[in-house]
Design a protein around this motif. Structure first.
Motif, short mmCIF file in Angstrom:
data_model
loop_
_atom_site.label_atom_id
_atom_site.label_comp_id
_atom_site.label_asym_id
_atom_site.label_seq_id
_atom_site.Cartn_x
_atom_site.Cartn_y
_atom_site.Cartn_z
N PRO A 9 30.61 -27.29 23.01
CA PRO A 9 31.96 -26.83 22.69
C PRO A 9 32.82 -27.99 22.19
CG PRO A 9 31.51 -26.64 25.05
CD PRO A 9 30.27 -27.14 24.39
N GLN A 10 33.69 -27.69 21.25
CA GLN A 10 34.57 -28.71 20.71
C GLN A 10 35.59 -29.12 21.76
OE1 GLN A 10 36.36 -27.14 17.21
NE2 GLN A 10 34.61 -27.61 15.94
N GLY A 11 36.08 -30.33 21.63
CA GLY A 11 37.12 -30.81 22.53
C GLY A 11 38.43 -30.11 22.26
N LEU A 12 39.41 -30.45 23.04
CA LEU A 12 40.76 -29.92 22.82
C LEU A 12 41.61 -31.01 22.18
CD1 LEU A 12 41.51 -28.08 26.19
CD2 LEU A 12 40.93 -27.07 23.99
N HIS A 89 45.51 -26.94 24.00
CA HIS A 89 45.61 -28.35 23.66
C HIS A 89 45.94 -29.16 24.91
CE1 HIS A 89 49.70 -26.78 23.30
NE2 HIS A 89 50.12 -28.00 23.63
N ILE A 90 46.01 -30.45 24.74
CA ILE A 90 46.35 -31.37 25.82
C ILE A 90 47.46 -32.28 25.30
CG2 ILE A 90 45.48 -33.25 27.28
CD1 ILE A 90 42.69 -31.90 26.98
N VAL A 91 48.39 -32.63 26.18
CA VAL A 91 49.48 -33.52 25.79
C VAL A 91 49.42 -34.77 26.67
CG1 VAL A 91 51.97 -33.81 25.54
CG2 VAL A 91 50.93 -31.57 25.10
N LEU A 92 49.29 -35.92 26.04
CA LEU A 92 49.40 -37.20 26.74
C LEU A 92 50.90 -37.42 26.92
CD1 LEU A 92 47.95 -39.69 27.89
CD2 LEU A 92 48.11 -40.71 25.64
#
Length: 98
Positions: A9-12, A89-92
């Motif tokens: 699976p692809q990353g986010l 998605h992911i937020v730093l």
């Protein structure tokens, strides 16, 4: 059957908060810190936020903290996994340097 069935699976996508973007734009930021932040975004993306050595918040499990740099020598990076968004998605969100 598709040729893509055997792919992992692809990353986010790992997006940067305004605070982290400003930090990366800072001319005085040491190169090792810049590199560690970029490396963190790659690992966060590839693992879909499940970074080995990261810890989740007891009150908010979507929030994670991970060591920054070798053995956390540079600080801590905080990020949030936004799995319910479209697209996920992911937020730093923050980088705390020592």
């Amino acid at each position: 059957m598709s040729d893509h069935d055997d792919e992992e699976p692809q990353g986010l996508p790992c997006l940067l908060s305004d605070e982290v973007t400003e930090l990366l734009m800072e001319p005085a930021l040491p190169g090792d810190v810049f590199g560690a932040i970029v490396a963190a975004t790659v690992v966060i993306n590839e693992t879909r936020g499940q970074v080995p050595g990261s810890s989740a918040s007891a009150k908010w499990p979507e929030q994670r903290r991970m060591p920054l740099g070798q053995d956390g020598a540079l600080g801590i990076a905080e990020y949030v996994i936004v799995a319910d968004a479209d697209p996920p998605h992911i937020v730093l969100t923050r980088v705390q340097l020592y």
